[in-house]
Scaffold this active site. Structure first.
Site, short mmCIF file in Angstrom:
data_model
loop_
_atom_site.label_atom_id
_atom_site.label_comp_id
_atom_site.label_asym_id
_atom_site.label_seq_id
_atom_site.Cartn_x
_atom_site.Cartn_y
_atom_site.Cartn_z
CE LYS A 1 39.53 58.05 55.05
NZ LYS A 1 38.14 57.69 55.42
CE1 TYR B 1 42.62 89.83 41.44
CE2 TYR B 1 43.50 88.18 42.96
CZ TYR B 1 43.50 88.78 41.71
OH TYR B 1 44.34 88.34 40.73
C1 LIG Z 1 38.37 57.59 56.86
C2 LIG Z 1 37.83 56.48 57.66
C3 LIG Z 1 38.25 56.28 58.98
C4 LIG Z 1 39.18 57.25 59.69
O1 LIG Z 1 38.40 58.34 60.12
P1 LIG Z 1 39.08 59.53 60.96
O2 LIG Z 1 37.94 60.42 61.32
O3 LIG Z 1 40.02 60.21 60.03
O4 LIG Z 1 39.74 58.89 62.10
C5 LIG Z 1 37.77 55.18 59.66
N1 LIG Z 1 36.91 54.33 59.06
C6 LIG Z 1 36.46 54.51 57.82
C7 LIG Z 1 35.51 53.54 57.23
C8 LIG Z 1 36.90 55.59 57.07
O5 LIG Z 1 36.44 55.75 55.83
#
Ligand SMILES: *Cc1c(COP(=O)(O)O)cnc(C)c1O
Length: 366
Positions: free
Chosen positions: A35, A256
């Site tokens: 994702k 800055y």
């Molecule tokens: C993003 C996600 C994962 C992966 O989580 P990580 O901490 O990056 O391993 C697993 N399950 C769900 C439902 C997620 O949304």
């Protein structure tokens, strides 16, 4: 010279980390979580590198799944949050996707829809994260509805997400895991529970499937590293160069607001990388960077296109010197994105997903 900033993506490291996730759980299959543009690493490039190795991929929404299909990825793709409206079911079917079902309305929509072939479904339980999923006392009814509708749903799994699998204190994790074990046994359901920290450190949660995400990209999500997490390799190296050098007397403010003042006569390097590239503006003075593979630190506030580092103790550094903001330097030295994140009061996930499109990605290996 072109602006030197780029994100080098090591696809061999990605494959190494995936192999680690799989080897840690020999009785499970691992769905590679891709994702958010593969956590900023490039969705299709990462999927292609893992194709043949990973039996399935997971994304957050149908647009990401479509991008995978358009990229020529034929493997199963799971929608971790299922559909966002009933009308998406047609596309779920057409693209051959698997989907989470986390709410009554999604279940109703699936029951009202008649696919040509049943859709693989992961029924999501809220075992304690209190975000998505059916409350434990409602799971059995939902599960039976799916079991009784083989024309609509198939390959049923029980899915849940841990809130604290990364923490040293496993009290809340055990509460979630116990509840899930009881539910799965009562329903005779195969499970998909483990995220990266649970894949790395909680073998008792490994199920038919695990869902490693951030560990694939080489970030260690554990509060305390273990032997497995120490084997992870960084996938992204955010790399730039020194574009100017200043020699300053003691007591001169830099950048800055003059947040940092030279404590001694100092050499300051200006690096082509700023928050306009996604580098976190919350980085404090002392945030580590590698210059020519040697550790030094940010000195002064991060600007939009530039940041400043202390070169006083790296006399060989000059205009054109390599700067690694995180990842692996040319001499092999590693600066973990997790360490940088701690100096920015954030987590690796926000840094990796936050690298902006202006930064070109360069792919290596795979
Ligand atoms: C993003 C996600 C994962 C992966 O989580 P990580 O901490 O990056 O391993 C697993 N399950 C769900 C439902 C997620 O949304």
């Amino acid at each position: 010279m072109a602006r030197p900033l780029r994100a080098d993506i090591d696809l061999d490291a990605l494959r190494h980390n995936y192999r680690l996730a799989r080897d840690l759980a020999p009785g499970s299959q691992a769905v590679a979580v891709l994702k958010a543009d593969a956590y900023g690493h490039g969705l299709v490039a990462c999927a292609r590198a893992l194709e043949g190795q990973a039996p399935a991929f997971a994304v957050a929404c149908i647009e990401e799944a479509e991008a995978l299909r358009e990229g020529g990825i034929a493997a199963p793709v799971v929608l971790l949050e299922g559909i966002f409206e009933a009308a998406e079911l047609e596309r779920v079917e057409a693209l051959g996707l698997w989907m989470a079902v986390h709410s009554e309305w999604q279940l109703d929509a699936l029951m009202a829809y008649r696919p040509a072939r049943p859709i693989p479904v992961w029924l999501k339980v809220d075992s304690g994260m209190h975000r998505l999923g059916f409350a434990p006392e409602r799971v059995e009814t939902a599960w039976r509805r799916l079991v009784d509708a083989p024309d609509h749903a198939c390959d049923l799994h029980l899915m849940s997400h841990f809130a604290t699998a990364d923490a040293l204190d496993d009290g809340y994790f055990r509460r979630q895991a116990t509840l899930l074990a009881e539910l799965a046994e009562r329903l005779g359901a195969p499970t998909c529970l483990a995220n990266s920290p649970a894949t790395l450190a909680r073998p008792e949660s490994h199920g038919a499937w695990n869902r490693p995400g951030v560990m694939l990209y080489g970030s260690d999500p554990l509060e305390h590293a273990n032997d497995a997490s120490r084997c992870l390799e960084p996938v992204m190296t955010l790399r730039s160069a020194i574009i100017a050098v200043r020699e300053l007397a003691e007591g001169e403010p830099v950048g800055y607001g003059g947040r940092w003042t030279t404590p001694r006569p100092s050499r300051i390097g200006v690096v082509a990388c700023g928050y306009g590239d996604g580098y976190d503006r919350h980085a404090v003075d002392g945030t580590p960077v590698l210059v020519e593979g040697r550790r030094t630190a940010i000195a002064g506030k991060v600007s939009m296109d530039m940041l400043t580092v202390d070169l006083t103790d790296i006399p060989e550094a000059d205009i054109g010197s390599e700067v690694v903001l995180w990842g692996r330097a040319g001499n092999g030295e590693v600066l973990s994105v997790d360490e940088v994140a701690r100096h920015c009061d954030t987590i690796s996930y926000t840094l990796l997903t936050g690298v902006l499109p202006r930064v070109p990605r360069r792919y290596h290996g795979g």
